[in-house]
Design a protein around this motif. Structure first.
Motif, mmCIF file in Angstrom:
data_model
loop_
_atom_site.group_PDB
_atom_site.id
_atom_site.type_symbol
_atom_site.label_atom_id
_atom_site.label_comp_id
_atom_site.label_asym_id
_atom_site.label_seq_id
_atom_site.Cartn_x
_atom_site.Cartn_y
_atom_site.Cartn_z
ATOM 1 N N LEU A 66 6.291 32.770 62.784
ATOM 2 C CA LEU A 66 4.518 32.743 63.061
ATOM 3 C C LEU A 66 3.636 34.047 63.073
ATOM 4 O O LEU A 66 2.730 33.512 63.280
ATOM 5 C CB LEU A 66 5.323 32.851 64.807
ATOM 6 N N SER A 67 4.406 35.069 62.506
ATOM 7 C CA SER A 67 3.379 35.737 61.917
ATOM 8 C C SER A 67 4.698 37.004 61.951
ATOM 9 O O SER A 67 5.635 36.310 61.811
ATOM 10 C CB SER A 67 2.735 36.519 63.370
ATOM 11 N N ASP A 68 3.850 38.024 61.050
ATOM 12 C CA ASP A 68 5.134 38.620 60.874
ATOM 13 C C ASP A 68 5.849 39.782 61.869
ATOM 14 O O ASP A 68 6.262 40.878 61.846
ATOM 15 C CB ASP A 68 3.568 40.599 59.974
ATOM 16 N N VAL A 127 15.669 29.854 67.453
ATOM 17 C CA VAL A 127 15.716 30.700 68.961
ATOM 18 C C VAL A 127 14.601 31.273 68.328
ATOM 19 O O VAL A 127 13.706 31.425 67.601
ATOM 20 C CB VAL A 127 17.126 31.535 68.380
ATOM 21 N N LEU A 128 13.633 31.985 69.043
ATOM 22 C CA LEU A 128 12.207 32.651 68.695
ATOM 23 C C LEU A 128 12.486 33.947 68.770
ATOM 24 O O LEU A 128 13.422 34.373 69.841
ATOM 25 C CB LEU A 128 11.100 32.269 70.000
ATOM 26 N N TRP A 129 12.660 34.385 68.040
ATOM 27 C CA TRP A 129 13.161 36.319 67.846
ATOM 28 C C TRP A 129 11.865 37.019 67.564
ATOM 29 O O TRP A 129 10.554 36.700 66.800
ATOM 30 C CB TRP A 129 13.730 36.319 66.394
ATOM 31 N N ASP A 130 12.091 37.812 68.347
ATOM 32 C CA ASP A 130 11.106 38.946 67.467
ATOM 33 C C ASP A 130 11.196 40.431 66.769
ATOM 34 O O ASP A 130 12.271 40.780 66.759
ATOM 35 C CB ASP A 130 10.486 39.848 69.184
ATOM 36 N N LEU A 131 10.225 40.345 66.233
ATOM 37 C CA LEU A 131 11.012 41.304 64.500
ATOM 38 C C LEU A 131 11.017 42.133 64.796
ATOM 39 O O LEU A 131 12.065 43.145 64.296
ATOM 40 C CB LEU A 131 10.240 40.687 63.690
ATOM 41 N N GLU A 132 10.131 42.434 65.012
ATOM 42 C CA GLU A 132 10.082 44.076 66.331
ATOM 43 C C GLU A 132 11.481 44.847 66.504
ATOM 44 O O GLU A 132 12.259 46.486 66.474
ATOM 45 C CB GLU A 132 9.165 44.718 66.315
ATOM 46 N N VAL A 150 15.315 39.023 56.882
ATOM 47 C CA VAL A 150 14.289 39.162 56.929
ATOM 48 C C VAL A 150 14.130 39.677 55.897
ATOM 49 O O VAL A 150 14.337 41.732 56.145
ATOM 50 C CB VAL A 150 12.958 40.035 58.049
ATOM 51 N N TYR A 151 12.893 39.897 54.551
ATOM 52 C CA TYR A 151 12.806 40.089 53.950
ATOM 53 C C TYR A 151 11.229 40.995 53.482
ATOM 54 O O TYR A 151 11.174 40.310 53.404
ATOM 55 C CB TYR A 151 13.679 40.327 52.361
ATOM 56 N N ASN A 152 11.077 42.063 53.740
ATOM 57 C CA ASN A 152 9.746 42.824 52.765
ATOM 58 C C ASN A 152 9.356 42.900 51.228
ATOM 59 O O ASN A 152 10.772 43.426 50.942
ATOM 60 C CB ASN A 152 9.935 44.136 53.339
ATOM 61 N N ILE A 153 8.869 41.679 50.833
ATOM 62 C CA ILE A 153 8.739 42.174 49.791
ATOM 63 C C ILE A 153 7.969 42.406 49.540
ATOM 64 O O ILE A 153 7.326 42.037 47.439
ATOM 65 C CB ILE A 153 8.878 40.438 48.539
ATOM 66 N N LYS A 154 6.731 43.299 49.415
ATOM 67 C CA LYS A 154 5.709 43.778 48.983
ATOM 68 C C LYS A 154 6.151 45.548 49.150
ATOM 69 O O LYS A 154 5.431 45.958 48.613
ATOM 70 C CB LYS A 154 4.370 44.218 50.364
ATOM 71 N N ALA A 155 7.370 45.700 49.074
ATOM 72 C CA ALA A 155 8.418 47.095 49.056
ATOM 73 C C ALA A 155 8.502 47.446 47.321
ATOM 74 O O ALA A 155 8.360 46.143 46.926
ATOM 75 C CB ALA A 155 8.962 47.067 49.879
ATOM 76 N N ALA A 156 8.722 47.833 47.189
ATOM 77 C CA ALA A 156 9.009 48.030 45.409
ATOM 78 C C ALA A 156 9.787 47.474 44.807
ATOM 79 O O ALA A 156 9.368 47.044 44.115
ATOM 80 C CB ALA A 156 8.989 49.950 45.091
ATOM 81 N N SER A 157 10.973 47.603 45.774
ATOM 82 C CA SER A 157 12.242 46.728 45.338
ATOM 83 C C SER A 157 12.214 45.855 46.645
ATOM 84 O O SER A 157 12.730 46.352 48.164
ATOM 85 C CB SER A 157 12.866 47.640 45.072
ATOM 86 N N PRO A 158 12.530 44.531 47.126
ATOM 87 C CA PRO A 158 12.589 43.800 48.354
ATOM 88 C C PRO A 158 13.837 44.828 48.913
ATOM 89 O O PRO A 158 14.817 44.831 48.957
ATOM 90 C CB PRO A 158 13.227 42.629 48.058
ATOM 91 N N LYS A 159 13.223 44.946 50.381
ATOM 92 C CA LYS A 159 13.912 45.657 51.263
ATOM 93 C C LYS A 159 14.529 44.408 52.636
ATOM 94 O O LYS A 159 13.579 43.376 52.820
ATOM 95 C CB LYS A 159 13.162 46.382 52.065
ATOM 96 N N THR A 160 15.534 45.019 52.662
ATOM 97 C CA THR A 160 15.961 43.787 54.460
ATOM 98 C C THR A 160 15.255 44.385 55.572
ATOM 99 O O THR A 160 14.993 45.813 55.902
ATOM 100 C CB THR A 160 17.682 44.107 54.753
#
Lengths: 452, 524
Positions: free
Chosen positions: B336-338, B351-356, B309-319
């Motif tokens: 399903l959500s963030d 599988v359902l994962w908890d991203l946190e 899962v990547y965060n694309i809102k960061a200055a450069s995409p971060k894993t």
């Protein structure tokens, strides 16, 4: 691959002595080689035979070239079908992709060896590299390779010049497709092999059958609704949403993809001063449509506040946040919800039946993401059955609907010399008659999309 | 598919090389090296699943006539396929053939050399039609030295995977072979359970029939037909350098993410055609990509078994997270959500994962084939999955149980989607058809097949009203179906290779197709 068989049918039809293509002769200095045709011939024949437009014929012809069924004579490395006088020839079935696939390293080595022996320096850079790689890899059969190459060259010398040239061209075309030069996409690339051996993954033993029995028992107990009712439901849904489906009915003011105008998106963004009519109409289709639209929800909240039952919607929203929000905040949020909505004497106390309330209060002792589900469902249905229908009949909604804007279709004229204005939000589902007429007149103008 | 233990008549000759194997008329032709260099044919009978059920030995004369010649004739006429190949000499005497399974290509023999009994396997490569194609130079491997053992002591499961490592070679498909030799008593228990299971399934079918009081054709009789639907190519997005395997629209209907085997994820602004973000991938073998509803995150996964899962809102995409617990490739993922994401994998689980926390929250096991695709219900309480066992399953997200199984397809289900009302699902399969299953009446309602279509379905998407189904096929086209009438109403042809992914944005503006020719095309 099924498409190969289809392509082969087309090729065979093209070579039919009666209905097939007109063949010409290719002139190479003093040699005349028969059985050539021009690109334009191919296109014309395709258009005539399959009653398709020129663009489709070009695309189809190009696929025939790219997959090796027809090869160009002038620029063999450029696998493009030119709709002009450039000459092409049919590939012999011996070299068809479907008959000789996959090509072996050995064959490729023999081909490169032949090329090398025939004329020093004829191998291109990438071919030289591959040749030396092959030499390393299949070194043990190298004598065989060289011997075969020599034999084949000797046999070919005994042929007539015309035949020899044709055979060389055919072989070259075959290898250009099956071992494309670097940078050219390999058309015959296959997928990632999907290891489809499920019998080795899940053992079909007693445990498996025991769990299957359990699942089947559960599935048997499901509630089933009559087919007629369900199917009627789909039809009604499709009809109801047809006007809201841009592919079916077009959209006003214009489809941004066609007109390059973002007016539609601006008018339909999350919060606007005046929503569009279609949007407000959708709020009356289903309760979830109203709730999932930010503006709709806001309107509904205003209405509920007038009726002094806004706490229901606030509660529902809070539950949604628990369900879809961050795990770390769940405990905190559940606490808040209890304090504000469920505790006796709470500021925004919601009216839930005692059974659900007891169950929820019990669950709150060990809070998790779905602990509020039952209560949320109860309030949801309460709103749906009671407040929602009344909202739709209320003046608040009716005024909203009346005020809602119906955008004008932006007229867009693509080409100044076309007499009729083109629709900027055509409805493809009903455009067939229109399009056929336009295509007939305008040729390839219609499908020139914008390329980036 | 069960593997059967066979006994065959004693072979008292040495097999020198295998000449031919024919799938339709299952014979294995073997050259022998007694004085006469005879040709023998092992006549297999294959049952419906292609598993050997009977073995006979037939001896052919050393002349050219006989069975082989007639088979060659049939092959010429195109009636059967005969694949000749050279095989290195086998210098052992097969004493009995244990098993042969065409789909899991091992030929197991026991071999007697003096006092010792060994179990030897020949590993062969199968081509697309599951016919023996080629055998490698070193495919004879000695599995285990049995010593004084006999077959009885082999009973159980033997994971042959480790053994195959000895056998290396370009031409050999290394499948993890598992030979399951089952004892009679255990088999009886299993048969009883299987019978009970079949009984329940029959009851489910009966219950379904009981509510089936009309067909879709009859119900849709009053609906006006669509005529020919022609969508035009509006935009062509160029930028990928290799096959595009997956794409997913953002909820704003303007941004889209696509994944290609050139090792990049590209986030596009489809309106301007600009590439907004390029995410380099650790593993280029990507098979699926997803956009989060918030548009802050994208996820991708593939043959690396990991969902990143990547965060694309960061200055450069971060894993942001690497979700690593699957034991098979990742075929599909959906947010399903963030905070939560669902994945489907080739290890047959979803599988359902908890991203946190990056941990698995729920594992959904019930499929017996690789899960290829999944879709979330609009109300997010359920989801559906399609797998290589040709079944589509409906799951309760919260409880982790399979609520219902839908059968009907005869091959892998590659694509699955909900009808926009959430009451039906549409599936697309390698058997060249799409099917619609109604969730409330719990059965198949429409079958979208056409005799001229003999290419598998790779992807599908529905228009907003649910009336149009856009299905991508292996024959490089995307065909359009009228979901209510069950008729083919149009085609999008413009790709030069397989259409691997299709998607309709949330506002339903049009449809996007992505293909192995590295282009994404937008149509409406």
């Amino acid at each position: 691959m099924s498409c190969f068989r289809k392509m082969e049918k087309v090729i065979v039809a093209m070579q039919d002595p009666d209905m097939g293509m007109k063949m010409r002769n290719q002139r190479l200095l003093i040699t005349v080689i028969p059985h050539a045709m021009t690109g334009q011939d191919v296109i014309t024949w395709l258009i005539q035979k399959y009653h398709i437009c020129e663009e489709e014929a070009l695309h189809l012809g190009e696929m025939l070239v790219r997959y090796g069924y027809i090869y160009p004579l002038k620029e063999p490395r450029c696998l493009v079908l030119r709709p002009d006088e450039s000459p092409y020839r049919f590939q012999t079935p011996y070299f068809w992709t479907s008959t000789r696939w996959p090509p072996t390293e050995l064959d490729y080595a023999i081909y490169l060896a032949k090329k090398n022996i025939r004329k020093q320096g004829e191998l291109m850079e990438y071919e030289k590299e591959r040749y030396s790689l092959l030499h390393k890899r299949i070194n043990h059969t190298w004598d065989f390779v060289v011997m075969q190459a020599r034999e084949q060259l000797r046999a070919s010398k005994q042929r007539r010049k015309a035949d020899r040239i044709v055979l060389e061209c055919q072989e070259q075309a075959y290898w250009l497709i099956n071992r494309p030069p670097p940078g050219v996409q390999n058309m015959l690339d296959w997928a990632l092999e999907r290891p489809n051996n499920f019998s080795t993954r899940v053992p079909l033993n007693s445990d498996y059958y025991k769990s299957e029995i359990e699942t089947s028992r559960r599935a048997l107990g499901r509630n089933r609704v009559k087919s007629s009712v369900c199917l009627e439901g789909f039809i009604k849904y499709s009809e109801q949403y047809q006007n809201h489906d841009p592919i079916m009915q077009g959209c006003l003011p214009s489809n941004p993809w066609i007109s390059d105008d973002i007016a539609y998106w601006t008018m339909n963004s999350e919060i606007v001063p005046v929503p569009t009519r279609l949007r407000v109409e959708r709020w009356s289709f289903r309760f979830m449509e109203l709730l999932s639209d930010t503006m709709g929800r806001r309107e509904f909240m205003t209405y509920l506040e007038k009726e002094f039952s806004a706490e229901n919607l606030h509660f529902w929203q809070a539950c949604e946040e628990i369900r879809h929000g961050e795990s770390s905040k769940i405990v905190e949020k559940v606490e808040d919800v209890y304090k504000n909505f469920l505790a006796p004497g709470a500021a925004r106390w919601v009216n839930i039946d005692s059974k659900t309330m007891d169950k929820t209060l019990e669950g709150i002792k060990r809070p998790h993401r779905f602990v509020m589900d039952d209560a949320q469902m109860h309030i949801y249905f309460l709103m749906k059955k009671d407040s929602y229908p009344r909202y739709l009949k209320s003046d608040l909604y009716k005024n909203m609907l009346a005020k809602a804007v119906v955008p004008q279709e932006t007229k867009k004229s693509v080409f100044p010399f076309m007499r009729r204005q083109r629709h900027s939000s055509p409805s493809p589902a009903q455009a067939s008659a229109q399009a056929a007429e336009e295509d007939g007149r305008a040729g390839t103008n219609s499908a020139a999309g914008s390329h980036f | 598919m069960s593997e059967k233990v066979l006994k065959s008549p004693e072979f008292s000759w040495t097999a020198r090389s295998i000449e031919y194997y024919s799938t339709h008329s299952p014979h294995l032709f073997v050259h022998t090296v007694d004085q006469l260099a005879e040709r023998r044919a092992l006549n297999f009978a294959l049952d419906l699943q292609g598993v050997v059920s009977r073995v006979e030995e037939k001896m052919l004369a050393s002349s050219e006539h006989g069975l082989r010649a007639s088979l060659k004739e049939e092959a010429k006429r195109g009636e059967i396929s005969l694949l000749p190949f050279l095989f290195p000499s086998l210098c052992f005497i097969p004493s009995s053939l244990i098993s042969f399974i065409p789909s899991n290509p091992h030929l197991f023999f026991t071999v007697e050399e003096g006092q010792e009994k060994e179990r030897v396997s020949l590993q062969v490569k199968l081509d697309q039609q599951s016919a023996l194609g080629r055998a490698s130079e070193e495919s004879v491997s000695r599995l285990c030295n049995l010593g004084q053992w006999n077959l009885k002591e082999l009973i159980g499961e033997h994971r042959a995977r480790g053994d195959w490592d000895q056998v290396a070679g370009d031409k050999v498909l290394t499948l993890s072979g598992k030979v399951t030799v089952i004892m009679a008593a255990e088999k009886a228990e299993m048969d009883a359970l299987k019978k009970e299971c079949d009984g329940l399934r029959a009851q489910i079918e009966a219950a379904r029939k009981a509510v089936n009081d009309t067909t879709m054709t009859a119900a849709a009789n009053g609906v006006a037909p669509l005529g020919r639907v022609q969508l035009k190519l509006r935009k062509s997005l160029k930028g990928h350098l290799a096959k595009i395997y997956a794409m997913h629209w953002s909820e704003d209907s303007r941004q889209m993410v696509s994944a290609s085997q050139d090792g990049k994820l590209l986030v596009w602004d489809t309106f301007t055609g600009n590439k907004l973000v390029a995410v380099p991938l650790k593993s280029a073998w990507v098979m699926s990509v997803a956009f989060a509803p918030s548009a802050n995150l994208v996820a991708s996964g593939g043959l690396d078994n990991i969902c990143t899962v990547y965060n694309i809102k960061a200055a450069s995409p971060k894993t942001l997270r690497e979700l690593d617990a699957h034991t098979g490739y990742l075929s599909c993922c959906r947010f399903l959500s963030d905070s939560e994401i669902l994945t489907a994998s080739g290890d047959t689980t979803c599988v359902l994962w908890d991203l946190e926390t990056g941990k698995q929250k729920t594992v959904y096991t019930n499929h017996i084939g690789d899960c290829m695709s999944l879709a979330l219900a609009p109300d997010m309480n359920m989801f559906i999955s399609g797998a290589c066992d040709s079944l589509a399953k409906l799951w309760d997200l919260r409880e982790g149980t399979c609520k219902q199984t839908f059968s009907g397809h005869t091959s892998d289900i590659n694509a699955i989607s909900f009808f926009p009302s959430g009451n039906a699902i549409i599936t697309g399969s390698d058997d060249c058809s799409c099917k619609m299953y109604d969730l409330r009446s719990d059965q198949e309602v429409t079958d979208y097949t056409d005799a001229t279509l003999n290419a598998g379905v790779t992807s599908l998407a529905l228009s907003n009203s649910g009336r149009l189904i856009f299905a991508g096929y292996d024959d490089f086209n995307c065909h359009i179906w009228d979901s209510l009438k069950g008729e083919k109403v149009g085609v999008l042809s413009g790709h030069d290779n397989r259409v691997s992914c299709t998607g309709v944005p949330a506002d339903g503006m049009g449809v996007c197709t992505g293909s192995w020719d590295s282009f994404l095309k937008l149509w409406n």
